[in-house]
Design a protein around this motif. Sequence first.
Motif, short mmCIF file in Angstrom:
data_model
loop_
_atom_site.label_atom_id
_atom_site.label_comp_id
_atom_site.label_asym_id
_atom_site.label_seq_id
_atom_site.Cartn_x
_atom_site.Cartn_y
_atom_site.Cartn_z
N GLY A 124 -1.50 49.13 26.19
CA GLY A 124 -2.93 48.99 26.46
C GLY A 124 -3.18 48.39 27.84
N LEU A 125 -2.37 47.40 28.21
CA LEU A 125 -2.49 46.81 29.54
C LEU A 125 -2.17 47.83 30.63
N LEU A 126 -1.11 48.61 30.41
CA LEU A 126 -0.75 49.64 31.40
C LEU A 126 -1.85 50.69 31.52
N ASP A 127 -2.43 51.09 30.40
CA ASP A 127 -3.51 52.08 30.41
C ASP A 127 -4.73 51.52 31.15
N ALA A 128 -5.05 50.26 30.90
CA ALA A 128 -6.19 49.63 31.57
C ALA A 128 -5.92 49.52 33.07
N GLN A 129 -4.71 49.15 33.43
CA GLN A 129 -4.35 49.03 34.84
C GLN A 129 -4.47 50.39 35.54
N ALA A 130 -4.02 51.46 34.90
CA ALA A 130 -4.11 52.81 35.48
C ALA A 130 -5.57 53.23 35.64
N ALA A 131 -6.39 52.92 34.65
CA ALA A 131 -7.81 53.28 34.72
C ALA A 131 -8.50 52.53 35.86
N ILE A 132 -8.18 51.26 36.01
CA ILE A 132 -8.78 50.46 37.08
C ILE A 132 -8.31 50.97 38.44
N ALA A 133 -7.02 51.29 38.56
CA ALA A 133 -6.49 51.79 39.83
C ALA A 133 -7.17 53.10 40.22
N LYS A 134 -7.43 53.95 39.23
CA LYS A 134 -8.11 55.22 39.50
C LYS A 134 -9.52 54.97 40.02
N ARG A 135 -10.21 54.01 39.41
CA ARG A 135 -11.57 53.67 39.86
C ARG A 135 -11.55 53.08 41.26
N VAL A 136 -10.56 52.23 41.53
CA VAL A 136 -10.46 51.63 42.86
C VAL A 136 -10.21 52.72 43.90
N ASP A 137 -9.36 53.69 43.57
CA ASP A 137 -9.12 54.80 44.50
C ASP A 137 -10.41 55.56 44.78
N THR A 138 -11.18 55.80 43.74
CA THR A 138 -12.45 56.51 43.91
C THR A 138 -13.40 55.70 44.80
N LEU A 139 -13.46 54.39 44.58
CA LEU A 139 -14.32 53.54 45.41
C LEU A 139 -13.83 53.50 46.86
N THR A 140 -12.52 53.45 47.04
CA THR A 140 -11.96 53.43 48.39
C THR A 140 -12.32 54.71 49.13
N GLU A 141 -12.24 55.85 48.45
CA GLU A 141 -12.62 57.12 49.05
C GLU A 141 -14.10 57.13 49.41
N ALA A 142 -14.94 56.63 48.50
CA ALA A 142 -16.38 56.60 48.74
C ALA A 142 -16.72 55.71 49.93
N ILE A 143 -16.05 54.60 50.06
CA ILE A 143 -16.27 53.71 51.20
C ILE A 143 -15.82 54.40 52.48
N GLY A 144 -14.70 55.10 52.43
CA GLY A 144 -14.21 55.83 53.59
C GLY A 144 -15.19 56.88 54.06
N GLU A 145 -15.88 57.53 53.10
CA GLU A 145 -16.87 58.54 53.45
C GLU A 145 -18.08 57.92 54.16
N LEU A 146 -18.34 56.66 53.94
CA LEU A 146 -19.47 55.97 54.56
C LEU A 146 -19.16 55.51 55.98
N GLU A 147 -17.88 55.52 56.33
CA GLU A 147 -17.47 55.02 57.64
C GLU A 147 -18.08 55.85 58.75
N LYS A 148 -18.56 55.18 59.78
CA LYS A 148 -19.19 55.82 60.93
C LYS A 148 -18.23 55.80 62.11
N SER A 149 -18.34 56.82 62.91
CA SER A 149 -17.56 56.85 64.15
C SER A 149 -18.41 56.25 65.26
N PRO A 150 -17.79 55.54 66.19
CA PRO A 150 -18.56 54.99 67.31
C PRO A 150 -19.07 56.14 68.19
N PRO A 151 -20.22 55.93 68.83
CA PRO A 151 -20.76 56.99 69.69
C PRO A 151 -19.84 57.24 70.88
N ARG A 152 -19.78 58.51 71.33
CA ARG A 152 -18.95 58.87 72.48
C ARG A 152 -19.79 58.79 73.75
N ARG A 153 -19.17 58.40 74.81
CA ARG A 153 -19.89 58.29 76.09
C ARG A 153 -19.60 59.45 76.96
#
Length: 85
Positions: free
Chosen positions: A56-85
């Motif tokens: 049960g602990l291993l299953d919970a850990q895997a589920a949390i890791a999957k959610r963290v990966d999803t959140l990490t991807e979502a945060i990455g999609e929000l990242e902005k590039s600096p303007p080019r000169r």
Amino acid sequence: MSEALIRLDATERAELAIKLRDYCDREIGVEIGNFDAEFMLDFMISRLGVLCYNQGLLDAQAAIAKRVDTLTEAIGELEKSPPRR
């Protein structure tokens, strides 16, 4: 670890003991009484309980890791590039 990982209240314990008695009678043709069923239940919980708990602990850990990966991807999609000169 001296403390039981799985605790049953009296009602749960009685219901499981009845199911265990019925199973033994129906599936293996052995009739056991309440005391024997509760003793067997204690044995099974002490041996199998830790395995189920750890899985049960291993299953919970895997589920949390999957959610963290999803959140990490979502945060990455929000990242902005600096303007080019």
